[in-house]
Design a protein around this motif. Structure first.
Motif, mmCIF file in Angstrom:
data_model
loop_
_atom_site.group_PDB
_atom_site.id
_atom_site.type_symbol
_atom_site.label_atom_id
_atom_site.label_comp_id
_atom_site.label_asym_id
_atom_site.label_seq_id
_atom_site.Cartn_x
_atom_site.Cartn_y
_atom_site.Cartn_z
ATOM 1 N N ALA A 94 0.828 -1.171 0.157
ATOM 2 C CA ALA A 94 0.175 0.094 -0.008
ATOM 3 C C ALA A 94 0.804 1.356 0.007
ATOM 4 O O ALA A 94 0.389 2.331 -0.366
ATOM 5 C CB ALA A 94 -1.108 0.075 1.228
ATOM 6 N N THR A 95 2.159 1.136 0.372
ATOM 7 C CA THR A 95 3.208 2.227 0.461
ATOM 8 C C THR A 95 3.603 2.796 -0.804
ATOM 9 O O THR A 95 3.940 4.000 -0.960
ATOM 10 C CB THR A 95 4.128 1.917 1.510
ATOM 11 N N HIS A 138 0.749 4.273 -6.773
ATOM 12 C CA HIS A 138 0.255 3.415 -8.086
ATOM 13 C C HIS A 138 0.613 3.806 -9.269
ATOM 14 O O HIS A 138 0.905 3.055 -10.221
ATOM 15 C CB HIS A 138 -1.368 3.374 -8.132
ATOM 16 N N ASN A 153 -2.150 -7.043 -7.577
ATOM 17 C CA ASN A 153 -2.342 -7.688 -6.208
ATOM 18 C C ASN A 153 -3.507 -8.673 -6.268
ATOM 19 O O ASN A 153 -4.542 -8.601 -5.533
ATOM 20 C CB ASN A 153 -2.771 -6.615 -5.158
ATOM 21 N N GLU A 158 0.483 -8.787 -2.461
ATOM 22 C CA GLU A 158 0.312 -7.638 -1.879
ATOM 23 C C GLU A 158 1.068 -7.679 -0.647
ATOM 24 O O GLU A 158 1.461 -6.799 -0.287
ATOM 25 C CB GLU A 158 -1.171 -7.441 -1.366
#
Ligand SMILES: [Zn+2]
Length: 201
Positions: free
Chosen positions: A119-120, A123, A145, A151
């Protein structure tokens, strides 16, 4: 100094074996599964996944070829690279981390290429890779993911980097994809290096 050295060794052993030689680099390139199964026990890896194969081709043999080509290209361009196998005690610091894999699927040819990222990771970084690779890859893009293994890839925890990505370049268990991938492993490494270098500018 003997007592101090003794303490240093004791601390190093306590945190996982030999004294760490962590690197601070531009890019960490990890070849998925490379070094297994020998590397699993000393690094406390319980799920010692040996990677996918199709009977004649093995993911564990392909990932170092891609990783070595990517590393050589980046180093020739002047970037600092830590080239890592599947399991190792060091914790690196980098700007970019890329883990190299090929997928396996049952039934065959139900998969293709995909990407995993934490998530860090922005994108836009992942989208840039997709923009570079998907027009070249003449098979299915499975997505981002697509599994918790992507993920929450264990390798993501072994490096401090703002941009981390796992690439499944294609499905080795699909004969058509394997035939396309097999002669292009070094090209895939060079493409990965070009992408990383553009991100580092
Ligand atoms: Zn893999």
């Amino acid at each position: 100094m003997r007592a101090v050295w003794g303490i240093a060794v004791a601390v190093a052993v306590a945190i996982g074996g030999a004294p760490a030689a962590a690197a601070t680099v531009d890019v960490v390139i990890q070849a998925g599964h490379q070094g297994r199964p020998a590397s699993c026990a000393p690094n406390h890896v319980h799920a010692c996944n040996m990677g996918a194969s199709n009977g004649s081709d093995r993911e564990i043999a392909w990932t170092p070829i891609v990783a070595d080509a990517a590393t050589a290209t980046l180093r020739a361009a002047g970037y600092r690279v830590a080239r890592r196998p599947a399991d190792y005690p060091e914790r690196d610091t980098a700007r970019i981390y890329i883990a190299i894999h090929f997928d396996g699927a049952d039934p065959a040819c139900s998969s293709g290429t995909s990407v995993g990222f934490p998530a860090t990771t922005p994108h836009a970084f992942v989208a840039s890779w997709e923009h570079a690779y998907l027009p070249r890859f003449p098979f299915r893009f499975v997505g981002e993911n697509i599994s918790t293994n992507e993920e929450h890839y264990y390798g993501f925890r072994k490096v401090d980097a703002p941009k981390k990505m796992l690439v499944e370049y294609g499905e080795i268990t699909c004969p058509a994809q394997a035939a396309w991938l097999r002669p292009r492993l070094r090209d895939l490494g060079r493409l990965t290096a070009t992408f990383a270098a553009e991100q580092l500018r």
